[in-house]
Design an enzyme around this catalytic site. Structure first.
Site, PDB file in Angstrom:
ATOM      1  N   GLY A  35      -0.370   1.773   2.900  1.00 50.27           N
ATOM      2  CA  GLY A  35       1.034   1.670   2.554  1.00 50.27           C
ATOM      3  C   GLY A  35       1.894   1.212   3.708  1.00 50.27           C
ATOM      4  N   CYS A  36       2.494   2.172   4.396  1.00 50.12           N
ATOM      5  CA  CYS A  36       3.484   1.836   5.412  1.00 50.12           C
ATOM      6  C   CYS A  36       2.880   1.213   6.661  1.00 50.12           C
ATOM      7  CB  CYS A  36       4.288   3.083   5.766  1.00 50.12           C
ATOM      8  SG  CYS A  36       5.245   3.703   4.357  1.00 50.12           S
TER       9      CYS A  36
END
Length: 236
Positions: free
Chosen positions: A172-173
């Site tokens: 994700g991030c």
């Protein structure tokens, strides 16, 4: 009776692990033949970015608990090394308004992001990973540490050319931040042991993709050597 032939063995049976390794090697060779996986040479002015080291990922009572304690330990070692080297340190956190409206479509897509609304302890930094008073905290609402923040301007002002990246989560991030780092002209170096994800196969697949299309993925030992050279050598 099905006309499909059953494949002999499986990932857990005899020979399964070997075939899995063969497939991984074949995949890497295929990417190399396709011209994917060029090497980026880090510069002499790095910064460390820790992406979202939030309590949510290490508290078993939280729905985002990811079992990433080994990555957290590596992040602490990485942070200590960066501080010894005297390079800029940036740590990100996620915070939303109580109604989540500043998270837009992302907040609607991932309802469990409500654990990061203002006042929630799950959004607090993991013990030992909070930025010091002279280090930068970047508050964000979206996966990339660059989106909607002043991070690129801060790094440019400090003449940073290379971004060492640890944090959560890989798929994700971390991935979004590595991609944006590259797009902003910084060499992204993801520190392999210092990132983690709730699913090992997803974690591995994203590291593979980052390594071949976005930046570098280095083991901690290589990063430590790099930081030692920076500490004792030339930093512009």
């Amino acid at each position: 009776m099905s006309g499909l032939r059953r494949r002999e063995g499986n990932s857990e049976g005899e020979g399964g692990a070997g075939r899995g390794e063969d497939r991984a090697e074949d995949r890497a060779e295929d990417y190399e033949r396709a011209g994917l996986g060029g090497r980026l040479t880090p510069g002499t002015s790095p910064a460390l970015l820790l992406v979202d080291p939030a309590r949510a990922y290490v508290d078993p009572d939280c729905p985002l608990y990811a079992g990433v304690e080994p990555a957290v330990a590596a992040m602490k070692a990485l942070l200590a090394g960066a501080r010894r080297a005297g390079i800029p340190v940036v740590v990100t956190r996620v915070r939303f308004r109580p109604d989540g409206r500043d998270g837009g479509v992302f907040f609607r897509k991932v309802p469990t992001l409500k654990v990061f609304v203002e006042g929630s302890a799950y959004g607090d930094f993991i013990d030992g990973l909070a930025p010091a008073a002279d280090e930068l905290t970047v508050t964000k609402q979206y996966p990339s540490a660059f989106f909607g923040t002043s991070l690129a301007a801060y790094l440019t002002a400090h003449r940073v050319d290379t971004l060492l990246i640890g944090g959560l989560s890989t798929s994700g991030c971390v991935r979004a931040t590595a991609l944006d780092a590259m797009q902003h002209g910084f060499v992204p170096v993801v520190v392999e042991e210092a990132v983690g994800d709730r699913a090992p196969d997803v974690h591995a697949a994203n590291l593979f993709d980052i390594r071949h299309k976005i930046g570098e993925v280095w083991p901690m030992a290589r990063v430590e050597e790099y930081l030692a050279a920076v500490r004792g050598g030339e930093r512009h």
